[in-house]
Design a protein around this motif. Sequence first.
Motif, PDB file in Angstrom:
ATOM      1  N   ASP A  37       0.729  -1.182  -0.053  1.00 53.52           N
ATOM      2  CA  ASP A  37       0.126  -0.007   0.247  1.00 53.52           C
ATOM      3  C   ASP A  37       0.837   1.407   0.030  1.00 53.52           C
ATOM      4  O   ASP A  37       1.618   1.406   0.840  1.00 53.52           O
ATOM      5  N   THR A  38       0.762   2.076  -1.190  1.00 53.47           N
ATOM      6  CA  THR A  38       1.696   3.296  -1.277  1.00 53.47           C
ATOM      7  C   THR A  38       0.966   4.397  -0.933  1.00 53.47           C
ATOM      8  O   THR A  38       1.310   5.493  -1.660  1.00 53.47           O
ATOM      9  N   ARG A  39      -0.530   4.536  -0.407  1.00 50.17           N
ATOM     10  CA  ARG A  39      -1.112   5.841  -0.305  1.00 50.17           C
ATOM     11  C   ARG A  39      -0.432   6.780   0.639  1.00 50.17           C
ATOM     12  O   ARG A  39      -0.555   7.820   0.520  1.00 50.17           O
ATOM     13  N   LEU A  40       0.345   6.036   1.686  1.00 51.96           N
ATOM     14  CA  LEU A  40       0.884   7.079   2.680  1.00 51.96           C
ATOM     15  C   LEU A  40       1.943   7.781   2.113  1.00 51.96           C
ATOM     16  O   LEU A  40       1.932   9.166   2.199  1.00 51.96           O
ATOM     17  N   PRO A  41       2.997   7.125   1.395  1.00 51.28           N
ATOM     18  CA  PRO A  41       3.953   8.385   0.735  1.00 51.28           C
ATOM     19  C   PRO A  41       3.311   9.208  -0.341  1.00 51.28           C
ATOM     20  O   PRO A  41       3.659  10.396  -0.190  1.00 51.28           O
ATOM     21  N   LYS A  42       2.626   8.852  -0.861  1.00 48.42           N
ATOM     22  CA  LYS A  42       1.988   9.715  -2.068  1.00 48.42           C
ATOM     23  C   LYS A  42       1.036  10.814  -1.188  1.00 48.42           C
ATOM     24  O   LYS A  42       1.076  11.800  -1.743  1.00 48.42           O
ATOM     25  N   ARG A  43       0.391  10.367  -0.273  1.00 48.49           N
ATOM     26  CA  ARG A  43      -0.459  11.446   0.460  1.00 48.49           C
ATOM     27  C   ARG A  43       0.536  12.446   1.437  1.00 48.49           C
ATOM     28  O   ARG A  43       0.468  13.956   1.190  1.00 48.49           O
ATOM     29  N   ALA A  44       1.783  11.914   1.496  1.00 49.72           N
ATOM     30  CA  ALA A  44       2.581  12.649   2.441  1.00 49.72           C
ATOM     31  C   ALA A  44       3.358  13.656   1.347  1.00 49.72           C
ATOM     32  O   ALA A  44       3.391  14.839   1.751  1.00 49.72           O
ATOM     33  N   VAL A  45       3.648  12.954   0.193  1.00 49.30           N
ATOM     34  CA  VAL A  45       4.132  13.953  -0.899  1.00 49.30           C
ATOM     35  C   VAL A  45       3.373  15.223  -1.303  1.00 49.30           C
ATOM     36  O   VAL A  45       3.747  16.412  -1.376  1.00 49.30           O
ATOM     37  N   GLU A  46       1.995  14.657  -1.358  1.00 52.58           N
ATOM     38  CA  GLU A  46       1.028  15.833  -1.747  1.00 52.58           C
ATOM     39  C   GLU A  46       0.982  16.817  -0.592  1.00 52.58           C
ATOM     40  O   GLU A  46       0.985  18.031  -1.052  1.00 52.58           O
ATOM     41  N   VAL A  47       0.952  16.520   0.587  1.00 54.65           N
ATOM     42  CA  VAL A  47       0.750  17.590   1.741  1.00 54.65           C
ATOM     43  C   VAL A  47       2.118  18.537   1.889  1.00 54.65           C
ATOM     44  O   VAL A  47       1.968  19.754   2.003  1.00 54.65           O
ATOM     45  N   LEU A  48       3.349  17.811   1.503  1.00 52.05           N
ATOM     46  CA  LEU A  48       4.439  18.379   1.875  1.00 52.05           C
ATOM     47  C   LEU A  48       4.953  19.240   0.639  1.00 52.05           C
ATOM     48  O   LEU A  48       6.056  20.177   0.720  1.00 52.05           O
ATOM     49  N   SER A  49       4.064  19.081  -0.628  1.00 59.86           N
ATOM     50  CA  SER A  49       4.389  19.889  -1.706  1.00 59.86           C
ATOM     51  C   SER A  49       4.699  21.508  -1.450  1.00 59.86           C
ATOM     52  O   SER A  49       5.262  22.119  -2.113  1.00 59.86           O
ATOM     53  N   GLY A  50       3.726  21.857  -0.498  1.00 57.53           N
ATOM     54  CA  GLY A  50       3.676  23.471  -0.294  1.00 57.53           C
ATOM     55  C   GLY A  50       4.606  23.749   0.969  1.00 57.53           C
ATOM     56  O   GLY A  50       4.496  24.893   1.321  1.00 57.53           O
ATOM     57  N   TYR A  51       5.242  22.788   1.662  1.00 59.59           N
ATOM     58  CA  TYR A  51       5.761  23.027   2.865  1.00 59.59           C
ATOM     59  C   TYR A  51       7.441  23.641   2.593  1.00 59.59           C
ATOM     60  O   TYR A  51       7.880  22.917   1.615  1.00 59.59           O
ATOM     61  N   ARG A  52       7.652  24.591   3.219  1.00 58.39           N
ATOM     62  CA  ARG A  52       9.099  25.295   2.988  1.00 58.39           C
ATOM     63  C   ARG A  52      10.092  25.067   4.163  1.00 58.39           C
ATOM     64  O   ARG A  52      11.333  25.440   3.820  1.00 58.39           O
ATOM     65  N   GLY A  53       9.714  24.479   5.077  1.00 64.66           N
ATOM     66  CA  GLY A  53      10.734  24.193   6.325  1.00 64.66           C
ATOM     67  C   GLY A  53      11.563  22.978   5.954  1.00 64.66           C
ATOM     68  O   GLY A  53      11.208  22.223   5.012  1.00 64.66           O
ATOM     69  N   PRO A  54      12.548  22.596   6.694  1.00 67.21           N
ATOM     70  CA  PRO A  54      13.398  21.456   6.683  1.00 67.21           C
ATOM     71  C   PRO A  54      12.650  20.184   7.116  1.00 67.21           C
ATOM     72  O   PRO A  54      11.886  20.203   8.246  1.00 67.21           O
ATOM     73  N   ILE A  55      12.475  19.416   6.146  1.00 63.24           N
ATOM     74  CA  ILE A  55      11.734  18.161   6.527  1.00 63.24           C
ATOM     75  C   ILE A  55      12.278  16.907   5.621  1.00 63.24           C
ATOM     76  O   ILE A  55      12.772  17.301   4.631  1.00 63.24           O
ATOM     77  N   ALA A  56      11.979  15.785   6.207  1.00 60.66           N
ATOM     78  CA  ALA A  56      12.571  14.733   5.448  1.00 60.66           C
ATOM     79  C   ALA A  56      11.498  13.575   5.649  1.00 60.66           C
ATOM     80  O   ALA A  56      10.835  13.399   6.972  1.00 60.66           O
ATOM     81  N   VAL A  57      11.446  12.636   4.887  1.00 59.16           N
ATOM     82  CA  VAL A  57      10.508  11.133   5.191  1.00 59.16           C
ATOM     83  C   VAL A  57      11.668  10.001   5.286  1.00 59.16           C
ATOM     84  O   VAL A  57      12.797   9.872   4.660  1.00 59.16           O
ATOM     85  N   MET A  58      11.298   9.027   6.001  1.00 60.49           N
ATOM     86  CA  MET A  58      11.892   7.750   6.068  1.00 60.49           C
ATOM     87  C   MET A  58      11.023   6.597   6.473  1.00 60.49           C
ATOM     88  O   MET A  58      10.012   6.941   6.988  1.00 60.49           O
ATOM     89  N   SER A  59      11.336   5.432   6.192  1.00 58.35           N
ATOM     90  CA  SER A  59      10.934   4.238   6.721  1.00 58.35           C
ATOM     91  C   SER A  59      11.585   2.780   6.591  1.00 58.35           C
ATOM     92  O   SER A  59      12.745   3.098   6.021  1.00 58.35           O
TER      93      SER A  59
END
Length: 248
Positions: free
Chosen positions: A119-141
Amino acid sequence: MSAPAWLTTHPIAHRGLHDASISVIENTAAAFSAAVARGYGMETDLQISADGEAMVHHDDSLGRLTEGTGRLAEMSAAQIKAARFKTGTDRILTLGELCDLVAGRASLLLELKSHFDGDTRLPKRAVEVLSGYRGPIAVMSFDPALIEPVRHLQPALTRGIVAERSYSHSEWRMLPQSVKRSMTWLLHAPRSRPQFIAYSVKDLPAAPPLLARTLFGLPLLTWTVRSDADRKVAARWADQIIFEGWRP
């Protein structure tokens, strides 16, 4: 693309700077606000809801910290947000609400939780939400199958792999040995292309993360540092700590 310098600049508070003795519960607005106030980065966890929202919570079910029961993956975002914590007045946040709260004031490290079911809904939703974020941020799993989509959907979003030496805990029981071996030795790297490694402090030193650090220049974070003894290990082998229950 190399990992940004901010990734290792400040110690990272595991699930925010929480302290249950004063009703500051992990992965809540109070814990994140406390981390910001102290100048720490912060790590947190994301789960997917039944209606495809990224929710800020470690467990895949309600009950340990909250009232009520139920698997988050079978509940809507509204149902999850309605759950009360047993202590304090916070509610479970969405990723968007977390971004609004932090607003670039501290680095954010988001662990994408996985059931290893494709199920890849979570990374897809995270990328969507973070597309407008301008602070220092990273994802991992732990799951490279959740990091690979991030690489394709948003190459500019910093991404990493969480790993440890042995996957003997009951939560990993369902995984085939071949998958565990790939995770241990980072054999998925040609597909996932991590830009940093987050590795268990209890397993350091270990060849896979140290080779990635030495040969490929990948920053090495280590979790979960809970004592001065852990910090000494981290200082010898890693570039930054993810800490909890103790303050550097």
